[in-house]
Structures are given as structure tokens and as C-alpha cells.
Design an enzyme around this catalytic site. Sequence first.
Site, PDB file in Angstrom:
ATOM      1  N   CYS A  95      -8.891   7.254   4.493  1.00  9.60           N
ATOM      2  CA  CYS A  95      -8.984   7.043   5.946  1.00  9.60           C
ATOM      3  C   CYS A  95      -8.832   8.382   6.672  1.00  9.60           C
ATOM      4  O   CYS A  95      -8.388   9.384   6.116  1.00  9.60           O
ATOM      5  CB  CYS A  95      -7.928   6.039   6.408  1.00  9.60           C
ATOM      6  SG  CYS A  95      -6.273   6.722   6.580  1.00  9.60           S
ATOM      7  N   CYS A 136      -5.349   9.961   6.617  1.00 12.75           N
ATOM      8  CA  CYS A 136      -4.976  10.579   5.339  1.00 12.75           C
ATOM      9  C   CYS A 136      -5.743  11.875   5.101  1.00 12.75           C
ATOM     10  O   CYS A 136      -5.210  12.801   4.478  1.00 12.75           O
ATOM     11  CB  CYS A 136      -5.190   9.598   4.191  1.00 12.75           C
ATOM     12  SG  CYS A 136      -3.874   8.350   4.148  1.00 12.75           S
ATOM     13  N   ASN A 161      -0.288   2.200  -1.829  1.00 13.88           N
ATOM     14  CA  ASN A 161      -0.216   1.639  -0.476  1.00 13.88           C
ATOM     15  C   ASN A 161       0.902   0.608  -0.392  1.00 13.88           C
ATOM     16  O   ASN A 161       1.158  -0.139  -1.336  1.00 13.88           O
ATOM     17  CB  ASN A 161      -1.566   1.086  -0.004  1.00 13.88           C
ATOM     18  CG  ASN A 161      -2.210   0.104  -0.965  1.00 13.88           C
ATOM     19  OD1 ASN A 161      -2.027   0.177  -2.170  1.00 13.88           O
ATOM     20  ND2 ASN A 161      -2.976  -0.830  -0.422  1.00 13.88           N
ATOM     21  N   CYS A 210      -0.713   4.179   3.538  1.00 13.22           N
ATOM     22  CA  CYS A 210      -1.731   4.395   2.505  1.00 13.22           C
ATOM     23  C   CYS A 210      -1.116   5.063   1.267  1.00 13.22           C
ATOM     24  O   CYS A 210      -0.073   5.728   1.344  1.00 13.22           O
ATOM     25  CB  CYS A 210      -2.834   5.304   3.035  1.00 13.22           C
ATOM     26  SG  CYS A 210      -3.927   4.525   4.228  1.00 13.22           S
ATOM     27  N   GLU A 269       2.002  -2.218   2.239  1.00 16.41           N
ATOM     28  CA  GLU A 269       1.661  -2.953   3.452  1.00 16.41           C
ATOM     29  C   GLU A 269       2.900  -3.635   4.028  1.00 16.41           C
ATOM     30  O   GLU A 269       3.953  -3.695   3.377  1.00 16.41           O
ATOM     31  CB  GLU A 269       0.548  -3.957   3.137  1.00 16.41           C
ATOM     32  CG  GLU A 269      -0.719  -3.237   2.682  1.00 16.41           C
ATOM     33  CD  GLU A 269      -1.882  -4.160   2.371  1.00 16.41           C
ATOM     34  OE1 GLU A 269      -1.692  -5.391   2.331  1.00 16.41           O
ATOM     35  OE2 GLU A 269      -2.994  -3.629   2.176  1.00 16.41           O
ATOM     36  N   GLU A 309      -2.222   7.653  -0.287  1.00 13.41           N
ATOM     37  CA  GLU A 309      -2.213   9.118  -0.139  1.00 13.41           C
ATOM     38  C   GLU A 309      -0.971   9.567   0.626  1.00 13.41           C
ATOM     39  O   GLU A 309      -0.349  10.580   0.300  1.00 13.41           O
ATOM     40  CB  GLU A 309      -3.473   9.597   0.601  1.00 13.41           C
ATOM     41  CG  GLU A 309      -4.781   9.304  -0.126  1.00 13.41           C
ATOM     42  CD  GLU A 309      -5.397   7.946   0.219  1.00 13.41           C
ATOM     43  OE1 GLU A 309      -4.639   6.993   0.493  1.00 13.41           O
ATOM     44  OE2 GLU A 309      -6.639   7.860   0.207  1.00 13.41           O
TER      45      GLU A 309
HETATM   46  N1  THU Z   1      -5.828   2.303   1.692  1.00 12.61           N
HETATM   47  C1  THU Z   1      -5.225   3.333   1.029  1.00 12.61           C
HETATM   48  O1  THU Z   1      -4.075   3.225   0.604  1.00 12.61           O
HETATM   49  N2  THU Z   1      -5.928   4.467   0.843  1.00 12.61           N
HETATM   50  C2  THU Z   1      -7.235   4.641   1.191  1.00 12.61           C
HETATM   51  O2  THU Z   1      -7.795   5.702   0.934  1.00 12.61           O
HETATM   52  C3  THU Z   1      -7.954   3.553   1.883  1.00 12.61           C
HETATM   53  C4  THU Z   1      -7.156   2.376   2.256  1.00 12.61           C
HETATM   54  C5  THU Z   1      -5.084   1.045   1.829  1.00 12.61           C
HETATM   55  C6  THU Z   1      -4.556   0.717   3.192  1.00 12.61           C
HETATM   56  C7  THU Z   1      -4.410  -0.791   3.108  1.00 12.61           C
HETATM   57  O3  THU Z   1      -3.162  -1.095   2.514  1.00 12.61           O
HETATM   58  C8  THU Z   1      -5.511  -1.214   2.162  1.00 12.61           C
HETATM   59  O4  THU Z   1      -5.906  -0.045   1.474  1.00 12.61           O
HETATM   60  C9  THU Z   1      -6.710  -1.821   2.841  1.00 12.61           C
HETATM   61  O5  THU Z   1      -7.143  -1.016   3.888  1.00 12.61           O
END
Ligand code: THU
Length: 138
Positions: free
Chosen positions: A91, A94, A47, A58, A49, A60
Site C-alpha cells: 500500500c 507502506c 498484518n 500491514c 487487523e 511491512e
Molecule cells: N496488507 C498488508 O499487510 N500488506 C500489503 O502489502 C497489502 C495489504 C494487508 C492489510 C489488510 O490486513 C489486508 O492485507 C487486506 O488489505
Amino acid sequence: MSHPDPATADLIAAATAVRENAHAPYSRFKVGAAIRTADGRTFVGCNVENVAYPEGTCAEAGAIAAMCAAGARDVAAVAVIADSPQPVSPCGGCRQKLAEFSAGDVRVTLTTLDGTTLETTVAALLPGAFDQDYMSRV
Ligand code: THU
């Protein structure tokens, strides 16, 4: 702690390694994802941000982007890892992104740093997925 087969263990290891590179200063929740393609290659993502929060991506999505950039399209297996009390739930966005490249019964291994593991499939994660069949009249 479960005992995955060697191929799944390799995919989890790849997801675990790339998770360290996550850029998650806002949530502090690092996620790693690894995709094995039908031709046996592995692609990883973490991920990423952003201070403009909705611009974050994300793990994925990162793995899917790496796969496509390399010219691969056919997802055979997926692993996702986070330091969560229970295996992280991908999510909705994804799930749809994975479904785009997942024909048949693609296994998804969701796991935590301490080894709690949930085995599922892309189809089970997104029942009733929107796909091209709905566009057959276009
Ligand atoms: N996140 C992912 O990268 N993958 C997931 O399957 C769930 C959430 C990340 C998004 C964000 O950067 C952090 O987790 C918190 O939501």
C-alpha cells in the site's frame, strides 16, 4: 515459478513463515513481510487487523517496527508474500514507510504462495517520495 538467489530465498522463507501468524479475521488475507538489514539481520512482520478496521496494520509496517525496536535502521532487502493471484502490491503508506529506511537501490521481492514473483525496488514503488530534502528550509 522463479528461482531466487539463496539470500532472497531465505528472506521469502522468513516472510512465508511469519505470514502464518497474521491476524486477518476480517479480510482473511494473510500477508508476511521480511526485511534484511545492512548488518545482515532479518526482521519479520505480519498484518494485524482490528475489529475497528482502520486500526489494522500491514505486514511491512510490522517488520519495520521490529527492525526499529531492535535498533536497526538500514533496510537492504525486503520480501512480501501473500496468497494472491499476482504478487501483492504494498500500500501507499507502506511504500512511504519503507522509503524512510531505504537508501539507494533496495530490492523488493513480491511473491505469492505459488511462487509467482515480481522483483522491484523501493524507489520504483514510490517515485517522487517525500523526503527530508523538501524540508531543507526548516
Ligand atoms: N496488507 C498488508 O499487510 N500488506 C500489503 O502489502 C497489502 C495489504 C494487508 C492489510 C489488510 O490486513 C489486508 O492485507 C487486506 O488489505
